[in-house]
Design a protein around this motif. Structure first.
Motif: not given
Lengths: 289, 196
Positions: A29, A32-33, A36-37, A40-42, B83, B86-87, B90-91, B93-94
């Motif tokens: 996990l 995976v986080i 994705t971070a 999908f970075d902003v 988790a 959190q995911i 993030t998704i 937000k983008k």
């Protein structure tokens, strides 16, 4: 000896496998986080953050946006006016303009003003109100206990929403201390009688302190200082700053030249000048509110 | 189909997660002040509930259960839910910033909402299939929304009422919550009769 080692081993495996499962899932996990971070970075806008740090954070909405965050967003995306925030005042507006490289905003300080002089002396009570002591509740019961249906009820709903301690009840009506008022407009939204207006903070401001739309005779019967719609000030004003809203005179603060002509002709003294004359000597402390 | 309807409606009305099972009380009391925040919170809860059930059920059924580590479910589910939230954050937000703005602080708050873990564990305890689990989660979310909306209405009345000093604030809110909860007991037995 070997038996103890065997038991020890089996206990170890009993503990180790759950730890491995839990740790493994956590690890997966976590990966995976992280992915994705990354994916999908902003990017964080540093300009936006510094604007937010400057704004007062009162979230009152007086700027015309839904809150400090929305105004900061608009500024970061090219909103040209840095002087929209009355709470921050002219100093903060200048700092904002400097930060954003905008023209120096021409900031007109404003203040809230209660448009009613219906003190206990000037008006009567129609009935004794014993319900919930809030303006909005009292206004729901035959428009409230005041003889004037348009007047200030004096239960202090505006005091409750004022974040700056600028409002007090004096002689049964709300009074705003213009030196503390930031013109955020929370009281304007709260007053069920719509008696509070935001006006330019001019120490010599002329205002008709009345919102009564009754015919003059009826108004005068119920309040000694109400506007009776005699139109004397309307005729006396040379600058066209006074308009008649039905039987009620309204002074446009932008056109008023503070000549004082209207004050001298007003028969009921519904017109008053100056903000300082309105400041109570002592705003009641919070326990009283 | 009939079974699905029974699961859905009993999760919404009879076994309402807030009012009958007393799960998720904290957000229930915390954000039922007005309809707008209640809307944001309950939308986020519905989304996370369904997704969490969709992930926890297969992991329990295909991983923990065959290996004989069913007792690990609580800790593993907590991991997965945290988790997952959190995911999702993030998704969102983008890709959908407006929705991210609307959900705001409520999305991360849900991580610790016991209703989410409660639904995931109950799905296993009741022996639901995958589809039934999803329906149960959806029903639980809708029930949460219903309770929150009803109670936001009750609280807006409470604000205008003249309440004795000692009961002001949280005490009267809890009393009102218990009355709303009692009213939901009126649904007991109703659903089985309707569909059964």
């Amino acid at each position: 000896m070997s038996a103890i080692a065997l038991v020890f081993l089996s206990v170890l495996s009993d503990i180790m496998i759950p730890i491995a499962i839990g740790g493994g899932i956590a690890l997966i996990l976590g990966v995976v986080i992280v992915i994705t971070a990354k994916f999908f970075d902003v990017p964080v806008d540093e300009k936006l953050e510094s604007i937010k740090a400057l704004l007062p954070g009162a979230n009152c909405g007086a700027c015309g946006f839904s809150g400090c965050e929305a105004y900061a967003d608009a500024l970061a995306q090219g909103e040209p006016n840095a002087g929209r925030c009355p709470v921050g005042g002219p100093d903060m507006a200048e700092e904002l303009a400097e930060l954003l490289g905008l023209a120096k905003p021409d900031f007109i300080p404003e203040t809230a003003q209660v448009f009613c002089q219906g003190t206990t002396e000037n008006t009567n009570k129609r009935y004794e109100y014993a319900g919930t002591p809030t303006c909005i509740a009292a206004a729901g019961l035959f428009t409230g206990p005041n003889s004037c249906a348009y007047g200030c009820l004096g239960f202090g709903d505006c005091i409750a929403v004022c974040q700056f301690g600028a409002i007090g009840i004096v002689d049964g009506i709300a009074v705003i201390d213009s030196s503390k008022c930031t013109a955020c407009g929370m009281c304007v939204k709260t007053c069920p009688k719509e008696l509070i207006r935001i006006i330019p903070k001019h120490l010599n401001a002329y205002t008709v302190r009345c919102r009564n739309k009754w015919p003059g005779i009826q108004t005068h019967k119920h309040c000694k200082v109400g506007c009776i719609g005699c139109q004397r000030c309307f005729k006396a004003c040379k600058y066209g700053a006074i308009t008649m809203d039905g039987p009620l005179a309204v002074i446009d603060p932008d056109q008023c030249t503070h000549c004082g002509e209207c004050l001298s002709v007003c028969p009921t003294k519904a017109i008053r000048n100056g903000l300082t004359g309105n400041v109570p000597e002592q705003i009641p402390s919070e326990e009283a509110g | 189909m009939k079974e699905m309807l029974i699961i859905l409606f009993s999760a919404i009305l009879v076994n309402n997660f807030v009012l009958s099972r007393f799960l998720g009380i904290c957000p229930f009391l915390g954000v039922s002040n007005n309809l707008k925040t209640a809307m944001g919170m309950s939308t986020a809860v519905i989304a996370v509930l369904v997704l969490a059930s969709g992930f926890t059920w297969p992991i329990y059924t295909f991983l923990l259960e065959p290996l004989g580590f069913g007792y690990l479910q609580t800790i593993v589910f907590i991991l997965i839910i945290a988790a997952l939230v959190q995911i999702i954050e993030t998704i969102l937000k983008k890709s959908i910033p407006s929705l991210y703005q609307a959900l705001g602080i409520y999305l991360p708050l849900i991580t610790t909402n016991c209703a989410i873990l409660g639904v995931a564990i109950l799905n296993i305890d009741e022996g639901y299939t995958f589809l039934q689990s999803l329906v149960n989660a959806l029903g639980a979310g809708l029930g949460f929304m219903l309770a929150l909306f009803l109670f936001a209405g009750v609280r807006s009345r409470l604000d205008k009422a003249d309440i004795p000093q000692t009961l002001k604030g949280l005490p009267i809110t809890l009393v009102a919550a218990s009355l709303v909860s009692i009213s939901f007991f009126g649904f007991k037995g109703l659903i089985e009769r309707l569909f059964g």
